[in-house]
Write an enzyme that holds these catalytic residues in place. Structure first.
Site, PDB file in Angstrom:
ATOM      1  N   SER A   1    -111.022 -53.148  64.027  1.00  0.00           N
ATOM      2  CA  SER A   1    -110.376 -51.866  64.309  1.00  0.00           C
ATOM      3  C   SER A   1    -109.947 -51.817  65.767  1.00  0.00           C
ATOM      4  O   SER A   1    -110.734 -52.134  66.669  1.00  0.00           O
ATOM      5  CB  SER A   1    -111.339 -50.709  64.023  1.00  0.00           C
ATOM      6  OG  SER A   1    -110.809 -49.489  64.517  1.00  0.00           O
ATOM      7  N   HIS A   2    -108.713 -51.418  66.001  1.00  0.00           N
ATOM      8  CA  HIS A   2    -108.218 -51.326  67.377  1.00  0.00           C
ATOM      9  C   HIS A   2    -108.894 -50.181  68.130  1.00  0.00           C
ATOM     10  O   HIS A   2    -108.841 -50.130  69.361  1.00  0.00           O
ATOM     11  CB  HIS A   2    -106.696 -51.150  67.387  1.00  0.00           C
ATOM     12  CG  HIS A   2    -106.028 -51.787  68.572  1.00  0.00           C
ATOM     13  ND1 HIS A   2    -106.563 -51.778  69.841  1.00  0.00           N
ATOM     14  CD2 HIS A   2    -104.868 -52.484  68.684  1.00  0.00           C
ATOM     15  CE1 HIS A   2    -105.757 -52.401  70.674  1.00  0.00           C
ATOM     16  NE2 HIS A   2    -104.724 -52.852  69.990  1.00  0.00           N
ATOM     17  N   SER A   3    -109.552 -49.279  67.423  1.00  0.00           N
ATOM     18  CA  SER A   3    -110.323 -48.232  68.098  1.00  0.00           C
ATOM     19  C   SER A   3    -111.607 -48.791  68.686  1.00  0.00           C
ATOM     20  O   SER A   3    -112.203 -48.190  69.576  1.00  0.00           O
ATOM     21  CB  SER A   3    -110.661 -47.098  67.127  1.00  0.00           C
ATOM     22  OG  SER A   3    -109.530 -46.302  66.870  1.00  0.00           O
TER      23      SER A   3
END
Length: 482
Positions: free
Chosen positions: A171-173
Protein backbone atom coordinates in the site's frame (compact mmCIF):
# COMPACT_ATOMS: atom_id res chain seq x y z
CA UNK A 1 -7.60 -0.01 -14.26
CA UNK A 2 -6.27 -1.58 -17.44
CA UNK A 3 -4.09 -0.61 -20.32
CA UNK A 4 -4.76 -1.30 -23.95
CA UNK A 5 -3.79 -4.85 -24.89
CA UNK A 6 -0.52 -4.87 -26.74
CA UNK A 7 0.43 -8.51 -26.19
CA UNK A 8 -1.68 -11.60 -26.73
CA UNK A 9 -2.68 -12.39 -23.17
CA UNK A 10 -4.04 -15.79 -24.11
CA UNK A 11 -0.83 -17.05 -25.71
CA UNK A 12 0.76 -17.66 -22.31
CA UNK A 13 -0.03 -20.70 -20.15
CA UNK A 14 -2.14 -20.19 -17.07
CA UNK A 15 -0.75 -19.40 -13.62
CA UNK A 16 -2.19 -21.66 -10.92
CA UNK A 17 -2.14 -20.52 -7.29
CA UNK A 18 -1.47 -23.60 -5.15
CA UNK A 19 -1.34 -22.11 -1.67
CA UNK A 20 -2.27 -18.87 0.12
CA UNK A 21 -1.38 -18.09 3.73
CA UNK A 22 -1.69 -15.11 6.05
CA UNK A 23 1.67 -14.22 7.54
CA UNK A 24 1.79 -12.63 11.00
CA UNK A 25 4.73 -10.97 12.76
CA UNK A 26 7.06 -13.37 14.49
CA UNK A 27 6.52 -12.82 18.22
CA UNK A 28 10.02 -11.47 18.82
CA UNK A 29 8.63 -8.18 20.06
CA UNK A 30 5.19 -7.46 21.46
CA UNK A 31 3.46 -4.57 19.69
CA UNK A 32 0.10 -3.73 21.26
CA UNK A 33 -2.69 -2.77 18.90
CA UNK A 34 -2.61 0.94 18.18
CA UNK A 35 -3.64 3.57 15.69
CA UNK A 36 -0.76 5.11 13.77
CA UNK A 37 -1.77 8.52 12.44
CA UNK A 38 -0.94 8.96 8.77
CA UNK A 39 0.19 12.17 7.11
CA UNK A 40 -1.58 13.79 4.20
CA UNK A 41 1.28 12.57 2.00
CA UNK A 42 0.40 8.98 2.99
CA UNK A 43 -3.29 9.36 2.19
CA UNK A 44 -2.93 10.36 -1.46
CA UNK A 45 -2.83 6.81 -2.85
CA UNK A 46 -3.87 4.00 -0.48
CA UNK A 47 -4.00 1.34 -3.20
CA UNK A 48 -1.45 -1.45 -3.60
CA UNK A 49 1.54 -0.72 -5.83
CA UNK A 50 3.17 -3.80 -7.37
CA UNK A 51 6.62 -4.78 -8.59
CA UNK A 52 7.59 -8.22 -9.91
CA UNK A 53 11.12 -9.67 -9.61
CA UNK A 54 12.26 -12.12 -12.29
CA UNK A 55 14.97 -14.67 -11.47
CA UNK A 56 16.08 -16.76 -14.44
CA UNK A 57 16.88 -20.49 -14.04
CA UNK A 58 19.99 -20.97 -11.93
CA UNK A 59 22.00 -24.05 -11.00
CA UNK A 60 21.98 -22.96 -7.35
CA UNK A 61 18.23 -23.46 -6.96
CA UNK A 62 17.20 -25.66 -9.90
CA UNK A 63 16.71 -28.61 -7.54
CA UNK A 64 15.08 -26.62 -4.73
CA UNK A 65 11.44 -27.42 -4.11
CA UNK A 66 8.95 -24.58 -4.48
CA UNK A 67 7.67 -25.39 -1.00
CA UNK A 68 11.13 -24.88 0.48
CA UNK A 69 11.51 -21.47 -1.13
CA UNK A 70 7.96 -20.54 -0.10
CA UNK A 71 8.66 -21.48 3.53
CA UNK A 72 11.89 -19.47 3.57
CA UNK A 73 10.06 -16.41 2.24
CA UNK A 74 7.32 -16.91 4.82
CA UNK A 75 9.78 -17.21 7.69
CA UNK A 76 11.68 -14.13 6.52
CA UNK A 77 8.47 -12.13 6.21
CA UNK A 78 7.41 -13.12 9.75
CA UNK A 79 10.71 -11.84 11.10
CA UNK A 80 10.60 -8.64 9.04
CA UNK A 81 7.03 -7.87 10.12
CA UNK A 82 8.11 -8.05 13.75
CA UNK A 83 10.09 -4.84 13.15
CA UNK A 84 8.00 -3.33 10.34
CA UNK A 85 4.83 -4.13 12.30
CA UNK A 86 2.55 -1.49 10.68
CA UNK A 87 2.86 -3.52 7.46
CA UNK A 88 0.86 -6.28 9.17
CA UNK A 89 -1.97 -3.87 9.95
CA UNK A 90 -4.93 -2.43 8.07
CA UNK A 91 -6.08 1.04 7.06
CA UNK A 92 -8.86 2.46 9.19
CA UNK A 93 -11.29 5.26 8.33
CA UNK A 94 -11.74 7.88 11.03
CA UNK A 95 -15.47 8.52 11.11
CA UNK A 96 -14.98 11.95 12.68
CA UNK A 97 -12.94 13.50 9.87
CA UNK A 98 -13.19 10.90 7.09
CA UNK A 99 -9.40 10.41 6.95
CA UNK A 100 -7.48 7.17 6.72
CA UNK A 101 -5.11 6.12 9.48
CA UNK A 102 -3.17 2.92 10.07
CA UNK A 103 -4.57 0.35 12.50
CA UNK A 104 -1.65 -1.73 13.77
CA UNK A 105 -3.73 -4.83 14.54
CA UNK A 106 -1.35 -7.62 13.43
CA UNK A 107 -3.89 -8.66 10.82
CA UNK A 108 -1.05 -10.01 8.71
CA UNK A 109 0.30 -9.96 5.17
CA UNK A 110 -0.69 -12.47 2.47
CA UNK A 111 1.78 -14.78 0.73
CA UNK A 112 0.74 -16.96 -2.23
CA UNK A 113 2.47 -19.84 -3.97
CA UNK A 114 1.89 -20.46 -7.69
CA UNK A 115 3.14 -22.47 -10.67
CA UNK A 116 3.08 -22.01 -14.42
CA UNK A 117 4.39 -24.05 -17.33
CA UNK A 118 5.47 -20.83 -19.05
CA UNK A 119 9.20 -20.28 -19.47
CA UNK A 120 10.75 -16.94 -18.65
CA UNK A 121 12.45 -16.86 -22.05
CA UNK A 122 8.97 -16.86 -23.65
CA UNK A 123 8.33 -13.45 -22.08
CA UNK A 124 10.97 -11.86 -24.27
CA UNK A 125 12.30 -8.49 -23.16
CA UNK A 126 11.42 -8.32 -19.44
CA UNK A 127 11.70 -4.53 -19.44
CA UNK A 128 8.63 -4.31 -21.69
CA UNK A 129 5.39 -4.59 -19.72
CA UNK A 130 3.06 -7.44 -20.65
CA UNK A 131 -0.42 -8.14 -19.35
CA UNK A 132 0.77 -11.61 -18.36
CA UNK A 133 2.84 -9.98 -15.61
CA UNK A 134 -0.40 -9.16 -13.79
CA UNK A 135 -1.08 -12.90 -13.42
CA UNK A 136 2.09 -13.21 -11.42
CA UNK A 137 0.72 -10.95 -8.68
CA UNK A 138 -1.67 -11.85 -5.89
CA UNK A 139 -4.53 -9.35 -6.01
CA UNK A 140 -7.00 -9.48 -3.13
CA UNK A 141 -10.62 -8.70 -3.95
CA UNK A 142 -11.30 -5.11 -2.92
CA UNK A 143 -14.87 -3.93 -2.33
CA UNK A 144 -13.98 -0.45 -1.12
CA UNK A 145 -13.43 -1.38 2.54
CA UNK A 146 -9.80 -0.61 3.33
CA UNK A 147 -10.08 -2.19 6.78
CA UNK A 148 -10.24 -5.59 5.05
CA UNK A 149 -7.38 -5.05 2.59
CA UNK A 150 -3.90 -6.34 3.54
CA UNK A 151 -1.16 -3.77 3.19
CA UNK A 152 1.45 -6.27 1.95
CA UNK A 153 0.73 -9.11 -0.50
CA UNK A 154 3.20 -11.30 -2.36
CA UNK A 155 3.27 -14.25 -4.74
CA UNK A 156 6.15 -16.57 -5.59
CA UNK A 157 5.67 -18.34 -8.93
CA UNK A 158 7.80 -21.19 -10.26
CA UNK A 159 8.16 -21.22 -14.05
CA UNK A 160 8.37 -24.34 -16.18
CA UNK A 161 12.03 -23.60 -16.92
CA UNK A 162 12.98 -23.57 -13.24
CA UNK A 163 13.06 -19.79 -12.95
CA UNK A 164 10.99 -17.80 -10.48
CA UNK A 165 9.11 -14.57 -10.14
CA UNK A 166 8.35 -12.88 -6.84
CA UNK A 167 5.74 -10.13 -6.96
CA UNK A 168 5.12 -7.78 -4.06
CA UNK A 169 2.25 -5.36 -3.62
CA UNK A 170 2.50 -2.69 -0.91
CA UNK A 171 0.00 0.00 0.00
CA UNK A 172 1.35 3.41 -0.94
CA UNK A 173 -0.15 4.71 2.32
CA UNK A 174 2.30 2.48 4.15
CA UNK A 175 5.57 3.16 2.31
CA UNK A 176 7.03 5.40 -0.35
CA UNK A 177 9.68 4.13 -2.78
CA UNK A 178 12.78 4.40 -0.51
CA UNK A 179 10.91 2.83 2.42
CA UNK A 180 9.64 0.00 0.20
CA UNK A 181 13.19 -0.61 -0.98
CA UNK A 182 14.45 -0.87 2.62
CA UNK A 183 11.58 -3.18 3.63
CA UNK A 184 12.25 -5.55 0.72
CA UNK A 185 15.99 -5.59 1.39
CA UNK A 186 15.30 -6.52 5.01
CA UNK A 187 12.86 -9.24 3.95
CA UNK A 188 15.29 -10.74 1.43
CA UNK A 189 18.06 -10.71 4.05
CA UNK A 190 15.85 -12.39 6.65
CA UNK A 191 14.65 -15.06 4.23
CA UNK A 192 18.12 -16.62 3.89
CA UNK A 193 17.22 -18.62 0.76
CA UNK A 194 20.35 -20.48 -0.39
CA UNK A 195 22.56 -18.10 1.58
CA UNK A 196 23.46 -17.13 5.10
CA UNK A 197 21.51 -14.39 6.81
CA UNK A 198 23.32 -11.11 6.33
CA UNK A 199 23.10 -9.46 9.72
CA UNK A 200 25.61 -6.83 8.54
CA UNK A 201 23.20 -5.44 5.90
CA UNK A 202 23.11 -1.67 6.25
CA UNK A 203 19.45 -0.94 6.94
CA UNK A 204 18.39 1.62 9.52
CA UNK A 205 15.84 0.54 12.10
CA UNK A 206 12.53 1.79 10.70
CA UNK A 207 10.84 4.80 12.27
CA UNK A 208 7.08 4.47 11.75
CA UNK A 209 5.75 7.60 13.50
CA UNK A 210 4.98 10.32 10.96
CA UNK A 211 5.99 13.04 13.42
CA UNK A 212 6.44 16.50 11.85
CA UNK A 213 4.51 15.52 8.70
CA UNK A 214 1.26 15.25 10.66
CA UNK A 215 -1.33 17.99 10.31
CA UNK A 216 -3.98 18.45 12.97
CA UNK A 217 -2.24 16.82 15.93
CA UNK A 218 -0.62 18.91 18.63
CA UNK A 219 2.92 17.70 17.88
CA UNK A 220 2.46 17.93 14.15
CA UNK A 221 0.93 21.40 14.34
CA UNK A 222 3.84 22.67 16.39
CA UNK A 223 6.20 21.42 13.70
CA UNK A 224 4.14 22.88 10.88
CA UNK A 225 4.01 26.38 12.33
CA UNK A 226 7.78 26.86 12.39
CA UNK A 227 9.21 30.20 11.35
CA UNK A 228 10.66 30.35 7.85
CA UNK A 229 14.11 28.88 7.47
CA UNK A 230 17.06 31.15 8.00
CA UNK A 231 18.03 32.72 4.73
CA UNK A 232 14.56 32.59 3.19
CA UNK A 233 13.39 36.02 2.09
CA UNK A 234 9.68 35.49 2.73
CA UNK A 235 7.24 32.82 3.87
CA UNK A 236 6.10 30.45 1.17
CA UNK A 237 2.70 31.48 -0.14
CA UNK A 238 1.82 28.09 -1.51
CA UNK A 239 3.15 24.95 -3.08
CA UNK A 240 3.78 25.44 -6.80
CA UNK A 241 2.72 21.87 -7.64
CA UNK A 242 -0.72 22.35 -6.11
CA UNK A 243 -1.13 25.84 -7.57
CA UNK A 244 -0.15 24.66 -11.05
CA UNK A 245 -2.49 21.67 -10.83
CA UNK A 246 -5.42 23.95 -10.02
CA UNK A 247 -4.49 26.16 -12.98
CA UNK A 248 -4.38 23.14 -15.30
CA UNK A 249 -7.83 22.01 -14.18
CA UNK A 250 -9.20 25.56 -14.56
CA UNK A 251 -7.67 25.78 -18.03
CA UNK A 252 -9.22 22.43 -18.96
CA UNK A 253 -12.70 23.37 -17.83
CA UNK A 254 -12.52 26.72 -19.59
CA UNK A 255 -11.75 25.18 -22.96
CA UNK A 256 -14.35 24.59 -25.69
CA UNK A 257 -16.35 21.44 -24.91
CA UNK A 258 -13.96 20.97 -21.99
CA UNK A 259 -11.30 19.90 -24.46
CA UNK A 260 -7.78 20.14 -23.16
CA UNK A 261 -4.78 19.82 -25.44
CA UNK A 262 -6.84 17.94 -27.99
CA UNK A 263 -8.24 15.42 -25.49
CA UNK A 264 -11.63 15.41 -23.82
CA UNK A 265 -10.85 16.10 -20.18
CA UNK A 266 -14.11 14.76 -18.84
CA UNK A 267 -13.78 11.42 -20.64
CA UNK A 268 -10.04 10.90 -20.44
CA UNK A 269 -9.36 7.61 -18.69
CA UNK A 270 -6.53 5.17 -18.27
CA UNK A 271 -8.12 2.35 -20.28
CA UNK A 272 -6.29 3.10 -23.52
CA UNK A 273 -2.76 3.77 -22.33
CA UNK A 274 0.13 1.65 -23.57
CA UNK A 275 3.05 1.09 -21.22
CA UNK A 276 6.36 1.38 -23.06
CA UNK A 277 9.94 1.17 -21.78
CA UNK A 278 12.73 3.07 -23.50
CA UNK A 279 16.26 1.98 -22.62
CA UNK A 280 18.67 4.88 -22.71
CA UNK A 281 22.20 3.52 -22.51
CA UNK A 282 24.97 5.41 -20.77
CA UNK A 283 26.45 6.12 -24.21
CA UNK A 284 23.12 7.54 -25.45
CA UNK A 285 22.84 9.84 -22.44
CA UNK A 286 26.41 11.06 -22.92
CA UNK A 287 25.71 11.62 -26.62
CA UNK A 288 22.70 13.78 -25.75
CA UNK A 289 24.80 15.81 -23.30
CA UNK A 290 27.38 16.46 -26.00
CA UNK A 291 24.73 17.48 -28.55
CA UNK A 292 22.91 19.71 -26.06
CA UNK A 293 25.93 21.36 -24.46
CA UNK A 294 28.53 21.07 -27.18
CA UNK A 295 30.90 18.68 -25.45
CA UNK A 296 33.90 20.28 -23.74
CA UNK A 297 32.71 23.77 -24.64
CA UNK A 298 29.82 23.62 -22.19
CA UNK A 299 32.07 25.24 -19.59
CA UNK A 300 30.98 25.17 -15.98
CA UNK A 301 27.38 24.13 -16.70
CA UNK A 302 26.67 20.67 -15.36
CA UNK A 303 23.56 18.63 -14.83
CA UNK A 304 22.51 15.21 -13.64
CA UNK A 305 21.25 12.51 -15.98
CA UNK A 306 17.84 12.88 -14.32
CA UNK A 307 17.66 16.60 -15.10
CA UNK A 308 18.75 16.07 -18.69
CA UNK A 309 16.33 13.21 -19.44
CA UNK A 310 13.42 14.87 -17.59
CA UNK A 311 13.83 18.02 -19.68
CA UNK A 312 14.15 15.99 -22.88
CA UNK A 313 11.11 13.86 -22.06
CA UNK A 314 8.95 16.89 -21.19
CA UNK A 315 9.73 18.57 -24.49
CA UNK A 316 9.21 15.35 -26.49
CA UNK A 317 5.94 14.38 -24.80
CA UNK A 318 4.43 17.87 -25.13
CA UNK A 319 5.32 18.02 -28.82
CA UNK A 320 4.15 14.47 -29.54
CA UNK A 321 0.73 15.05 -27.95
CA UNK A 322 0.18 18.17 -30.04
CA UNK A 323 -0.57 20.54 -27.19
CA UNK A 324 -1.73 23.91 -28.51
CA UNK A 325 0.97 26.57 -28.29
CA UNK A 326 -0.85 28.91 -25.94
CA UNK A 327 -1.74 26.24 -23.39
CA UNK A 328 0.00 26.05 -20.03
CA UNK A 329 2.08 22.88 -19.71
CA UNK A 330 3.59 21.56 -16.54
CA UNK A 331 6.37 19.19 -15.49
CA UNK A 332 6.07 17.71 -11.99
CA UNK A 333 8.50 15.32 -10.37
CA UNK A 334 8.79 13.70 -6.95
CA UNK A 335 11.40 15.02 -4.49
CA UNK A 336 12.39 13.17 -1.32
CA UNK A 337 12.07 15.61 1.61
CA UNK A 338 13.73 13.49 4.30
CA UNK A 339 16.70 15.85 4.36
CA UNK A 340 14.76 18.95 3.28
CA UNK A 341 12.85 19.37 6.52
CA UNK A 342 14.04 21.24 9.60
CA UNK A 343 15.06 19.20 11.48
CA UNK A 344 15.56 16.38 8.94
CA UNK A 345 13.36 13.32 9.26
CA UNK A 346 15.06 10.51 11.20
CA UNK A 347 17.10 7.87 9.40
CA UNK A 348 14.86 4.92 8.60
CA UNK A 349 11.67 7.00 8.29
CA UNK A 350 9.23 4.50 6.78
CA UNK A 351 6.31 6.63 5.62
CA UNK A 352 5.76 8.79 2.56
CA UNK A 353 8.26 11.62 2.46
CA UNK A 354 7.99 13.08 -1.02
CA UNK A 355 6.34 16.14 -2.54
CA UNK A 356 6.06 17.22 -6.14
CA UNK A 357 8.24 19.97 -7.55
CA UNK A 358 6.65 21.81 -10.47
CA UNK A 359 7.51 23.97 -13.49
CA UNK A 360 4.96 25.69 -15.71
CA UNK A 361 5.37 27.29 -19.14
CA UNK A 362 3.28 27.66 -22.24
CA UNK A 363 3.79 24.92 -24.82
CA UNK A 364 5.27 27.53 -27.16
CA UNK A 365 7.76 28.67 -24.50
CA UNK A 366 8.77 25.07 -23.79
CA UNK A 367 9.32 24.28 -27.46
CA UNK A 368 11.33 27.44 -27.97
CA UNK A 369 13.52 27.02 -24.90
CA UNK A 370 16.83 25.18 -25.06
CA UNK A 371 17.49 22.01 -23.10
CA UNK A 372 19.92 24.02 -20.99
CA UNK A 373 17.27 26.61 -20.08
CA UNK A 374 14.74 23.90 -19.26
CA UNK A 375 17.28 22.07 -17.10
CA UNK A 376 17.95 25.30 -15.23
CA UNK A 377 14.24 25.57 -14.40
CA UNK A 378 14.27 21.95 -13.17
CA UNK A 379 17.19 22.81 -10.88
CA UNK A 380 15.34 25.87 -9.58
CA UNK A 381 12.25 23.76 -8.90
CA UNK A 382 14.39 21.24 -6.99
CA UNK A 383 15.96 24.00 -4.91
CA UNK A 384 12.52 25.43 -4.09
CA UNK A 385 11.69 22.33 -2.06
CA UNK A 386 12.39 23.64 1.43
CA UNK A 387 10.82 23.11 4.82
CA UNK A 388 8.42 25.95 4.01
CA UNK A 389 7.38 24.29 0.74
CA UNK A 390 6.67 21.01 2.55
CA UNK A 391 4.51 22.89 5.07
CA UNK A 392 2.50 24.60 2.30
CA UNK A 393 2.16 21.35 0.32
CA UNK A 394 1.01 19.41 3.37
CA UNK A 395 -1.56 22.03 4.32
CA UNK A 396 -2.89 22.17 0.76
CA UNK A 397 -3.43 18.39 0.81
CA UNK A 398 -5.28 18.77 4.10
CA UNK A 399 -7.73 20.92 2.17
CA UNK A 400 -8.51 18.07 -0.19
CA UNK A 401 -6.07 18.68 -3.04
CA UNK A 402 -5.32 15.32 -4.59
CA UNK A 403 -3.60 14.10 -7.71
CA UNK A 404 -4.19 10.36 -7.53
CA UNK A 405 -7.80 10.66 -8.73
CA UNK A 406 -7.01 12.76 -11.82
CA UNK A 407 -7.35 11.32 -15.30
CA UNK A 408 -4.33 11.69 -17.59
CA UNK A 409 -3.93 15.28 -18.78
CA UNK A 410 -1.86 15.94 -21.88
CA UNK A 411 -0.54 19.17 -20.43
CA UNK A 412 0.78 17.49 -17.27
CA UNK A 413 4.00 15.44 -17.43
CA UNK A 414 4.78 13.42 -14.28
CA UNK A 415 8.16 11.85 -13.49
CA UNK A 416 9.24 9.55 -10.65
CA UNK A 417 12.95 8.81 -10.20
CA UNK A 418 13.74 5.23 -9.09
CA UNK A 419 17.39 5.26 -10.17
CA UNK A 420 18.59 5.41 -6.57
CA UNK A 421 16.55 2.34 -5.69
CA UNK A 422 18.20 -0.55 -7.58
CA UNK A 423 15.48 -3.11 -6.87
CA UNK A 424 17.19 -5.69 -9.08
CA UNK A 425 20.05 -5.96 -6.56
CA UNK A 426 17.68 -7.42 -3.93
CA UNK A 427 18.56 -11.12 -3.94
CA UNK A 428 15.52 -12.99 -2.67
CA UNK A 429 16.92 -16.15 -4.30
CA UNK A 430 20.53 -16.34 -5.45
CA UNK A 431 22.12 -13.25 -6.89
CA UNK A 432 20.48 -10.28 -8.57
CA UNK A 433 17.14 -10.36 -10.36
CA UNK A 434 17.22 -10.42 -14.16
CA UNK A 435 14.74 -7.54 -14.07
CA UNK A 436 12.25 -5.88 -11.72
CA UNK A 437 9.16 -4.53 -13.45
CA UNK A 438 6.56 -2.19 -11.96
CA UNK A 439 3.06 -3.41 -12.71
CA UNK A 440 0.20 -1.16 -13.75
CA UNK A 441 -0.16 1.67 -11.24
CA UNK A 442 -3.18 3.85 -10.38
CA UNK A 443 -1.48 6.64 -12.37
CA UNK A 444 -0.04 4.77 -15.39
CA UNK A 445 0.91 7.92 -17.30
CA UNK A 446 3.76 8.61 -14.85
CA UNK A 447 7.23 8.21 -16.34
CA UNK A 448 9.46 6.05 -14.13
CA UNK A 449 13.23 6.40 -14.40
CA UNK A 450 14.85 3.09 -13.37
CA UNK A 451 18.25 1.43 -13.30
CA UNK A 452 18.89 -1.21 -15.93
CA UNK A 453 20.55 -4.36 -14.49
CA UNK A 454 22.89 -4.64 -17.51
CA UNK A 455 23.82 -0.97 -17.87
CA UNK A 456 24.31 0.88 -14.60
CA UNK A 457 25.09 4.16 -16.39
CA UNK A 458 21.88 3.93 -18.40
CA UNK A 459 18.27 4.68 -17.51
CA UNK A 460 15.12 2.75 -18.37
CA UNK A 461 12.18 5.12 -18.90
CA UNK A 462 8.76 3.47 -18.42
CA UNK A 463 5.84 5.66 -19.48
CA UNK A 464 2.14 5.26 -20.26
CA UNK A 465 0.99 6.85 -23.53
CA UNK A 466 -2.16 6.88 -25.66
CA UNK A 467 -1.44 4.46 -28.54
CA UNK A 468 -2.10 7.05 -31.25
CA UNK A 469 0.78 9.18 -29.92
CA UNK A 470 3.29 6.40 -29.27
CA UNK A 471 5.13 6.64 -32.60
CA UNK A 472 5.36 10.42 -32.46
CA UNK A 473 6.70 10.32 -28.92
CA UNK A 474 9.23 7.64 -29.83
CA UNK A 475 10.46 9.79 -32.70
CA UNK A 476 10.84 13.01 -30.70
CA UNK A 477 12.19 11.27 -27.59
CA UNK A 478 14.84 9.22 -29.41
CA UNK A 479 15.99 12.17 -31.56
CA UNK A 480 19.54 13.13 -30.55
CA UNK A 481 19.83 9.92 -28.55
CA UNK A 482 20.82 7.61 -31.40
Amino acid sequence: MATKKHDDHENYPTVVVTKTVTVHPKPLLHHPQQILHLSNLDRQCPMLMYVVFFYKPCFAYQNSALGSIFNSLKSGLEETLSIWYPAAGRLSLNQADGKLNLWCNNGGAVLAEAVTTAKIIQLGDLSQYKEFFERLAYKPVFHGNFSQMPLIVAQVTRFGCGGYSISIGASHSLFDGPATYDFLRAWASNSAILKEKRSTLQIYKPVHERGPLLVGTQHGQQQLTKLPESGSSAPTRGAAAIDHLHQLIKQALAGPDMKFGGSNFSNTGNSNLVLKTFHLSGAMIESLKIKVFGGESRGSFSCSSFELIAAHLWKARTKALGVRKGAMVCLQFAVDVRNKMVPPLPKGFSGNAFVLASIALTAEQLEGSSHEATIEKIKQAKNSITNDYVIAYNKALDGGAAQGSLPPINELTLVSDWTRMPFHTIDFLHGEAAYVSPLLSPIPQVAYFMQNPNDLRGIDVRIGLPPQFLNAFSHYFLTNLQ
